[in-house]
Design a protein around this motif. Structure first.
Motif, PDB file in Angstrom:
ATOM      1  N   LYS A   2      10.710   4.513   2.289  1.00 46.98           N
ATOM      2  CA  LYS A   2      10.465   4.471   3.725  1.00 46.98           C
ATOM      3  C   LYS A   2       9.261   3.596   4.042  1.00 46.98           C
ATOM      4  O   LYS A   2       9.304   2.789   4.975  1.00 46.98           O
ATOM      5  CB  LYS A   2      10.255   5.887   4.254  1.00 46.98           C
ATOM      6  CG  LYS A   2       9.986   5.968   5.725  1.00 46.98           C
ATOM      7  CD  LYS A   2       9.773   7.405   6.158  1.00 46.98           C
ATOM      8  CE  LYS A   2       9.308   7.480   7.583  1.00 46.98           C
ATOM      9  NZ  LYS A   2       9.002   8.839   8.000  1.00 46.98           N
ATOM     10  N   THR A   3       8.178   3.744   3.258  1.00 48.81           N
ATOM     11  CA  THR A   3       6.971   2.963   3.544  1.00 48.81           C
ATOM     12  C   THR A   3       7.210   1.474   3.292  1.00 48.81           C
ATOM     13  O   THR A   3       6.669   0.641   4.013  1.00 48.81           O
ATOM     14  CB  THR A   3       5.772   3.452   2.719  1.00 48.81           C
ATOM     15  OG1 THR A   3       6.110   3.429   1.341  1.00 48.81           O
ATOM     16  CG2 THR A   3       5.362   4.841   3.128  1.00 48.81           C
ATOM     17  N   LYS A   7       6.599  -1.434   5.966  1.00 47.37           N
ATOM     18  CA  LYS A   7       5.699  -2.536   5.641  1.00 47.37           C
ATOM     19  C   LYS A   7       6.374  -3.869   5.929  1.00 47.37           C
ATOM     20  O   LYS A   7       5.736  -4.801   6.427  1.00 47.37           O
ATOM     21  CB  LYS A   7       5.270  -2.468   4.176  1.00 47.37           C
ATOM     22  CG  LYS A   7       4.245  -1.398   3.905  1.00 47.37           C
ATOM     23  CD  LYS A   7       3.821  -1.392   2.456  1.00 47.37           C
ATOM     24  CE  LYS A   7       2.833  -0.266   2.203  1.00 47.37           C
ATOM     25  NZ  LYS A   7       2.364  -0.248   0.819  1.00 47.37           N
ATOM     26  N   LEU A   8       7.658  -3.955   5.647  1.00 38.86           N
ATOM     27  CA  LEU A   8       8.420  -5.169   5.945  1.00 38.86           C
ATOM     28  C   LEU A   8       8.490  -5.394   7.453  1.00 38.86           C
ATOM     29  O   LEU A   8       8.284  -6.513   7.927  1.00 38.86           O
ATOM     30  CB  LEU A   8       9.828  -5.062   5.352  1.00 38.86           C
ATOM     31  CG  LEU A   8      10.753  -6.237   5.600  1.00 38.86           C
ATOM     32  CD1 LEU A   8      10.242  -7.468   4.872  1.00 38.86           C
ATOM     33  CD2 LEU A   8      12.153  -5.891   5.148  1.00 38.86           C
ATOM     34  N   ILE A   9       8.751  -4.335   8.202  1.00 36.62           N
ATOM     35  CA  ILE A   9       8.799  -4.442   9.660  1.00 36.62           C
ATOM     36  C   ILE A   9       7.422  -4.815  10.207  1.00 36.62           C
ATOM     37  O   ILE A   9       7.315  -5.606  11.153  1.00 36.62           O
ATOM     38  CB  ILE A   9       9.307  -3.133  10.290  1.00 36.62           C
ATOM     39  CG1 ILE A   9      10.768  -2.904   9.927  1.00 36.62           C
ATOM     40  CG2 ILE A   9       9.157  -3.161  11.807  1.00 36.62           C
ATOM     41  CD1 ILE A   9      11.315  -1.593  10.410  1.00 36.62           C
ATOM     42  N   ALA A  12       6.904  -8.486   9.907  1.00 38.76           N
ATOM     43  CA  ALA A  12       7.693  -9.188  10.916  1.00 38.76           C
ATOM     44  C   ALA A  12       7.047  -9.063  12.291  1.00 38.76           C
ATOM     45  O   ALA A  12       7.001 -10.033  13.057  1.00 38.76           O
ATOM     46  CB  ALA A  12       9.118  -8.635  10.947  1.00 38.76           C
ATOM     47  N   ASN A  13       6.531  -7.886  12.605  1.00 40.52           N
ATOM     48  CA  ASN A  13       5.846  -7.682  13.886  1.00 40.52           C
ATOM     49  C   ASN A  13       4.637  -8.601  14.007  1.00 40.52           C
ATOM     50  O   ASN A  13       4.380  -9.171  15.063  1.00 40.52           O
ATOM     51  CB  ASN A  13       5.390  -6.232  14.042  1.00 40.52           C
ATOM     52  CG  ASN A  13       6.517  -5.302  14.387  1.00 40.52           C
ATOM     53  OD1 ASN A  13       7.595  -5.729  14.761  1.00 40.52           O
ATOM     54  ND2 ASN A  13       6.264  -4.022  14.255  1.00 40.52           N
ATOM     55  N   LYS A  14       3.891  -8.727  12.926  1.00 46.23           N
ATOM     56  CA  LYS A  14       2.687  -9.558  12.949  1.00 46.23           C
ATOM     57  C   LYS A  14       3.043 -11.016  13.203  1.00 46.23           C
ATOM     58  O   LYS A  14       2.322 -11.721  13.904  1.00 46.23           O
ATOM     59  CB  LYS A  14       1.943  -9.415  11.626  1.00 46.23           C
ATOM     60  CG  LYS A  14       0.610 -10.100  11.611  1.00 46.23           C
ATOM     61  CD  LYS A  14      -0.158  -9.799  10.353  1.00 46.23           C
ATOM     62  CE  LYS A  14      -1.522 -10.457  10.410  1.00 46.23           C
ATOM     63  NZ  LYS A  14      -2.313 -10.181   9.225  1.00 46.23           N
ATOM     64  N   LYS A  46       1.607   3.237  11.680  1.00 50.85           N
ATOM     65  CA  LYS A  46       1.416   4.620  11.212  1.00 50.85           C
ATOM     66  C   LYS A  46       2.375   4.951  10.076  1.00 50.85           C
ATOM     67  O   LYS A  46       1.979   5.553   9.072  1.00 50.85           O
ATOM     68  CB  LYS A  46       1.627   5.574  12.377  1.00 50.85           C
ATOM     69  CG  LYS A  46       1.450   7.017  12.029  1.00 50.85           C
ATOM     70  CD  LYS A  46       1.706   7.901  13.217  1.00 50.85           C
ATOM     71  CE  LYS A  46       1.739   9.362  12.788  1.00 50.85           C
ATOM     72  NZ  LYS A  46       2.166  10.233  13.873  1.00 50.85           N
ATOM     73  N   ASN A  47       3.620   4.551  10.200  1.00 52.50           N
ATOM     74  CA  ASN A  47       4.601   4.849   9.157  1.00 52.50           C
ATOM     75  C   ASN A  47       4.430   3.965   7.919  1.00 52.50           C
ATOM     76  O   ASN A  47       4.763   4.391   6.814  1.00 52.50           O
ATOM     77  CB  ASN A  47       6.015   4.703   9.712  1.00 52.50           C
ATOM     78  CG  ASN A  47       6.396   5.880  10.580  1.00 52.50           C
ATOM     79  OD1 ASN A  47       6.377   7.017  10.133  1.00 52.50           O
ATOM     80  ND2 ASN A  47       6.711   5.614  11.832  1.00 52.50           N
ATOM     81  N   ALA A  48       3.920   2.769   8.094  1.00 53.76           N
ATOM     82  CA  ALA A  48       3.695   1.879   6.942  1.00 53.76           C
ATOM     83  C   ALA A  48       2.527   2.372   6.093  1.00 53.76           C
ATOM     84  O   ALA A  48       2.536   2.183   4.882  1.00 53.76           O
ATOM     85  CB  ALA A  48       3.441   0.460   7.427  1.00 53.76           C
ATOM     86  N   LEU A  49       1.559   3.021   6.720  1.00 57.00           N
ATOM     87  CA  LEU A  49       0.389   3.498   5.980  1.00 57.00           C
ATOM     88  C   LEU A  49       0.630   4.844   5.297  1.00 57.00           C
ATOM     89  O   LEU A  49      -0.014   5.170   4.311  1.00 57.00           O
ATOM     90  CB  LEU A  49      -0.816   3.611   6.897  1.00 57.00           C
ATOM     91  CG  LEU A  49      -1.353   2.309   7.457  1.00 57.00           C
ATOM     92  CD1 LEU A  49      -2.461   2.575   8.448  1.00 57.00           C
ATOM     93  CD2 LEU A  49      -1.843   1.422   6.344  1.00 57.00           C
ATOM     94  N   GLY A  50       1.531   5.630   5.856  1.00 57.17           N
ATOM     95  CA  GLY A  50       1.635   6.979   5.346  1.00 57.17           C
ATOM     96  C   GLY A  50       2.928   7.316   4.791  1.00 57.17           C
ATOM     97  O   GLY A  50       3.264   8.129   4.061  1.00 57.17           O
TER      98      GLY A  50
END
Length: 50
Positions: A2-3, A7-9, A12-14, A46-50
């Protein structure tokens, strides 16, 4: 798993979405679209970090 997905998203957001902190956007004057983008970026971070 999931993380890694978030992280990939986040990468892409950045690359795609604007950074309102660099533009020093006042949140009280932000449009609904800008607030939605800010909320989405917070959710993904939040979801990429945790």
């Amino acid at each position: 798993m999931k993380t890694n997905f978030f992280k990939l998203i986040a990468k892409a957001n950045k690359a795609i979405l604007p950074s309102y902190s660099k533009k020093q956007l006042d949140l009280s004057k932000a449009s609904k679209l800008q607030l939605g983008i800010i909320g989405w970026r917070v959710y993904v971070t939040k979801n990429a970090l945790g």
